[in-house]
Design a protein around this motif. Structure first.
Motif, PDB file in Angstrom:
ATOM      1  N   ALA A  65       0.827  -1.064   0.102  1.00 33.10           N
ATOM      2  CA  ALA A  65      -0.190  -0.009   0.055  1.00 33.10           C
ATOM      3  C   ALA A  65       0.842   1.150   0.196  1.00 33.10           C
ATOM      4  N   GLY A  66       2.103   1.149  -0.201  1.00 30.73           N
ATOM      5  CA  GLY A  66       2.885   2.249  -0.128  1.00 30.73           C
ATOM      6  C   GLY A  66       3.799   2.289   1.039  1.00 30.73           C
ATOM      7  N   PRO A  67       4.301   3.453   1.106  1.00 25.69           N
ATOM      8  CA  PRO A  67       5.499   3.469   2.099  1.00 25.69           C
ATOM      9  C   PRO A  67       5.310   3.170   3.510  1.00 25.69           C
ATOM     10  N   MET A  68       6.083   2.423   4.179  1.00 22.10           N
ATOM     11  CA  MET A  68       6.184   1.960   5.508  1.00 22.10           C
ATOM     12  C   MET A  68       7.564   1.684   6.275  1.00 22.10           C
ATOM     13  N   SER A  69       7.815   2.485   6.832  1.00 20.16           N
ATOM     14  CA  SER A  69       9.237   2.507   7.482  1.00 20.16           C
ATOM     15  C   SER A  69       8.687   1.624   8.818  1.00 20.16           C
ATOM     16  N   THR A  70       9.686   1.155   9.609  1.00 18.66           N
ATOM     17  CA  THR A  70       9.611   0.498  10.731  1.00 18.66           C
ATOM     18  C   THR A  70       9.109   1.269  12.192  1.00 18.66           C
ATOM     19  N   GLY A  71       9.299   2.693  11.793  1.00 18.52           N
ATOM     20  CA  GLY A  71       8.532   3.561  12.973  1.00 18.52           C
ATOM     21  C   GLY A  71       9.909   3.883  13.543  1.00 18.52           C
ATOM     22  N   PHE A  72       9.612   4.785  14.640  1.00 21.44           N
ATOM     23  CA  PHE A  72      10.650   5.371  15.686  1.00 21.44           C
ATOM     24  C   PHE A  72      10.853   4.496  16.581  1.00 21.44           C
ATOM     25  N   LYS A  73      12.020   4.501  16.864  1.00 17.57           N
ATOM     26  CA  LYS A  73      12.761   3.717  18.015  1.00 17.57           C
ATOM     27  C   LYS A  73      13.678   4.584  19.157  1.00 17.57           C
ATOM     28  N   SER A  74      13.072   4.127  20.286  1.00 18.02           N
ATOM     29  CA  SER A  74      13.990   5.151  21.394  1.00 18.02           C
ATOM     30  C   SER A  74      15.650   4.612  21.350  1.00 18.02           C
ATOM     31  N   SER A  75      16.354   5.610  21.269  1.00 19.19           N
ATOM     32  CA  SER A  75      17.889   5.312  21.572  1.00 19.19           C
ATOM     33  C   SER A  75      18.602   6.116  22.472  1.00 19.19           C
ATOM     34  N   GLY A  76      19.642   5.787  22.994  1.00 18.81           N
ATOM     35  CA  GLY A  76      20.338   6.520  24.067  1.00 18.81           C
ATOM     36  C   GLY A  76      20.522   8.135  23.746  1.00 18.81           C
ATOM     37  N   LYS A  77      20.631   8.397  22.564  1.00 19.06           N
ATOM     38  CA  LYS A  77      20.782   9.828  22.254  1.00 19.06           C
ATOM     39  C   LYS A  77      19.296  10.505  21.645  1.00 19.06           C
ATOM     40  N   GLY A  78      18.327   9.685  22.109  1.00 24.65           N
ATOM     41  CA  GLY A  78      17.096  10.281  21.267  1.00 24.65           C
ATOM     42  C   GLY A  78      16.264   9.472  20.874  1.00 24.65           C
ATOM     43  N   VAL A  79      15.793   9.609  19.717  1.00 24.39           N
ATOM     44  CA  VAL A  79      15.059   8.499  18.901  1.00 24.39           C
ATOM     45  C   VAL A  79      15.665   8.419  17.402  1.00 24.39           C
ATOM     46  N   SER A  80      15.353   7.319  16.672  1.00 23.23           N
ATOM     47  CA  SER A  80      15.857   7.141  15.451  1.00 23.23           C
ATOM     48  C   SER A  80      14.700   6.501  14.538  1.00 23.23           C
ATOM     49  N   THR A  88      16.939  17.813   8.678  1.00 22.62           N
ATOM     50  CA  THR A  88      17.278  16.598   9.166  1.00 22.62           C
ATOM     51  C   THR A  88      16.822  15.092   8.682  1.00 22.62           C
ATOM     52  N   VAL A  89      15.776  15.277   7.779  1.00 22.51           N
ATOM     53  CA  VAL A  89      15.398  14.007   7.242  1.00 22.51           C
ATOM     54  C   VAL A  89      16.474  13.733   6.037  1.00 22.51           C
ATOM     55  N   GLU A  90      16.676  12.445   5.986  1.00 20.43           N
ATOM     56  CA  GLU A  90      17.386  11.654   4.712  1.00 20.43           C
ATOM     57  C   GLU A  90      16.898  10.146   4.736  1.00 20.43           C
ATOM     58  N   PRO A  91      17.626   9.661   3.520  1.00 20.14           N
ATOM     59  CA  PRO A  91      17.356   8.117   3.525  1.00 20.14           C
ATOM     60  C   PRO A  91      18.244   7.393   4.439  1.00 20.14           C
ATOM     61  N   LEU A 110      17.810  11.508  15.797  1.00 17.03           N
ATOM     62  CA  LEU A 110      17.150  12.784  16.160  1.00 17.03           C
ATOM     63  C   LEU A 110      17.415  13.056  17.671  1.00 17.03           C
ATOM     64  N   THR A 111      17.910  14.438  18.164  1.00 13.09           N
ATOM     65  CA  THR A 111      17.693  14.586  19.665  1.00 13.09           C
ATOM     66  C   THR A 111      16.452  14.472  19.841  1.00 13.09           C
ATOM     67  N   ALA A 112      16.151  14.857  21.538  1.00 12.76           N
ATOM     68  CA  ALA A 112      14.918  14.940  21.791  1.00 12.76           C
ATOM     69  C   ALA A 112      14.162  16.265  21.513  1.00 12.76           C
ATOM     70  N   GLU A 113      14.986  17.433  21.274  1.00 13.52           N
ATOM     71  CA  GLU A 113      14.501  18.647  20.805  1.00 13.52           C
ATOM     72  C   GLU A 113      14.119  18.398  19.326  1.00 13.52           C
ATOM     73  N   GLN A 114      14.866  17.703  18.350  1.00 11.04           N
ATOM     74  CA  GLN A 114      14.411  17.696  16.899  1.00 11.04           C
ATOM     75  C   GLN A 114      13.330  16.819  16.896  1.00 11.04           C
ATOM     76  N   ALA A 115      13.211  15.601  17.763  1.00 15.60           N
ATOM     77  CA  ALA A 115      11.996  14.800  17.551  1.00 15.60           C
ATOM     78  C   ALA A 115      10.877  15.455  17.951  1.00 15.60           C
ATOM     79  N   ALA A 150       8.154   6.439  21.291  1.00 14.51           N
ATOM     80  CA  ALA A 150       9.569   6.437  21.523  1.00 14.51           C
ATOM     81  C   ALA A 150      10.084   7.485  22.374  1.00 14.51           C
ATOM     82  N   LEU A 151       9.143   8.775  22.365  1.00 13.48           N
ATOM     83  CA  LEU A 151       9.650   9.921  23.302  1.00 13.48           C
ATOM     84  C   LEU A 151       9.589   9.589  24.712  1.00 13.48           C
ATOM     85  N   TRP A 152       8.263   8.649  24.900  1.00  9.95           N
ATOM     86  CA  TRP A 152       7.816   8.679  26.435  1.00  9.95           C
ATOM     87  C   TRP A 152       7.786   6.954  26.333  1.00  9.95           C
TER      88      TRP A 152
END
Length: 181
Positions: A5-20, A109-112, A117-122, A179-181
């Motif tokens: 049906a189209g684009p589908m990323s795996t979604g955001f994940k929490s990481s030690g430095k923010g989210v990815s 900040t978006v790129e393939p 992302l930092t928390a602020e960017q997220a 991912a943020l909370w």
């Protein structure tokens, strides 16, 4: 979302430095296009001729006539047009600046591939994606039954890609919040 049906990323994940998030080139292109359209919509508002009003960003008390802008900048007082107008006069320019800053952060900040992302960017991404969803939702006349509507919609329906895009943005927003909370 249906398979294929189209684009589908795996979604955001929490990481030690923010989210990815991992995005492919098509997803990036879609985000850039949609966020750029909202960025164009929330251009600086008009101010009065008075130099002090221009310097302070004091604008018009009139509600936007465009339904998308009316949704992005709703009236603060539903039952009092005068109070709503005064509130709009003193706040809309700052709100527009914030929406433009959020959109710009996403665009910068978006790129393939993997985007870290930092928390602020997220948080800026979260607000920018929300603005895109609001704008697209108004244009599509989305209701609470959107998921049922998409499920019953034929892939040949000319509205199908836009509705699937709305659904994908909802998914991205949801995974980002989680991912943020």
């Amino acid at each position: 979302m249906r398979a294929g049906a189209g684009p589908m990323s795996t979604g955001f994940k929490s990481s030690g430095k923010g989210v990815s998030v991992k995005l492919d080139a098509g997803e990036v292109s879609l985000l850039v296009s949609l966020v750029s359209q909202v960025l164009d919509l929330v251009e600086p508002g008009a101010t009065g001729d008075d130099p002090l009003e221009r310097a302070l960003g004091i604008g018009s008390p009139e509600a936007p006539s465009d339904p998308v802008l009316a949704r992005l900048f709703p009236a603060a007082y539903a039952d009092d047009d005068k109070a709503a107008g005064e509130f709009r006069r003193y706040t809309e320019a700052t709100l527009r600046d914030g929406k433009r800053a959020d959109a710009t952060t996403l665009l910068e900040t978006v790129e393939p591939g993997k985007v870290q992302l930092t928390a602020e960017q997220a948080l800026a991404w979260l607000r920018a994606i929300n603005d895109v969803r609001l704008a697209l939702g108004i244009r599509l006349e989305v209701t609470e039954e959107v998921h049922e509507e998409i499920a019953s919609m034929s892939e040949d329906d000319p509205r199908y890609p836009a509705f699937v895009t709305y659904d994908w943005l909802t998914y991205l927003q949801d995974t980002l919040v989680r991912a943020l909370w």
